[in-house]
Design an enzyme around this catalytic site. Structure first.
Site, short mmCIF file in Angstrom:
data_model
loop_
_atom_site.label_atom_id
_atom_site.label_comp_id
_atom_site.label_asym_id
_atom_site.label_seq_id
_atom_site.Cartn_x
_atom_site.Cartn_y
_atom_site.Cartn_z
N SER A 234 0.84 -1.21 0.00
CA SER A 234 0.00 0.00 0.00
C SER A 234 0.87 1.26 0.00
CB SER A 234 -1.08 -0.03 1.07
OG SER A 234 -2.01 -1.08 0.77
N HIS B 208 2.01 15.12 4.45
CA HIS B 208 1.83 16.51 4.07
C HIS B 208 2.19 17.34 5.29
CE1 HIS B 208 -0.17 15.03 0.53
NE2 HIS B 208 -0.92 14.27 1.31
#
Lengths: 114, 114
Positions: free
Chosen positions: A62, A67
């Site tokens: 995955s 951020h």
């Protein structure tokens, strides 16, 4: 119950060094390997003028994304892993690299079937 | 209340065409643009033998990620956007491309401060 993967939503508060793509890249890679994952690809973008970093490590199991908002000392990180990986094992690397005063971890199990 | 971004966790069930990296890339790009986002980078990996696809679109406003399990007709998608983007506007493109029988959407607000 079967599920496709464990998805951790990790928020760092009061964190430092969130404007360094090199440190972020190295830290997410270390965390991925410690969790038992296989790295396929990574990409990081460095924003101006605030120095924020957005990026992702794509895994065979995955992904990890990040951020950062250096001006708020805040980072939003996702650690999504399927298979036998343990995504929690990546978290100590985040603590060591970014020295957050607070870490919030939410766990979502994706793809749950009875 | 201020927050850094809206993070949608979207699960598709009973979905089709989850083994096509080209369709997935095009669909996520269309959805990103419809949501008002700016695409910086994308990367998709096609797994063998199951045909699953993992990938990400890195945005100026965060990211969209996808992991598909064609053999289960299941996909786990994240749509994380900050600023004035509306991540919900990407969802109709997912419905149109993959014809899911069920769509589950969870919303997380990341980086909430009082």
């Amino acid at each position: 119950v079967k599920f496709a993967g464990t998805h951790l939503l990790v928020d760092l508060w009061g964190a430092e060094k969130l404007d360094s793509p090199e440190l972020i890249d190295a830290t997410l890679r270390e965390g991925a390997l410690a969790a038992g994952a296989t790295i396929l690809h990574s990409h990081f973008h460095h924003f101006t003028p605030n120095g924020g970093v957005s990026g992702v490590v794509v895994l065979a199991e995955s992904h990890i994304s990040i951020h950062t908002w250096p001006e708020r000392n805040y980072a939003a990180i996702d650690i999504f892993m399927c298979g036998v990986c343990d995504p929690y094992k990546a978290i100590p690397f985040l603590r060591a690299a970014f020295s957050p005063s607070d870490v919030q971890v939410g766990e979502q199990r994706r793809g749950v079937t009875a």
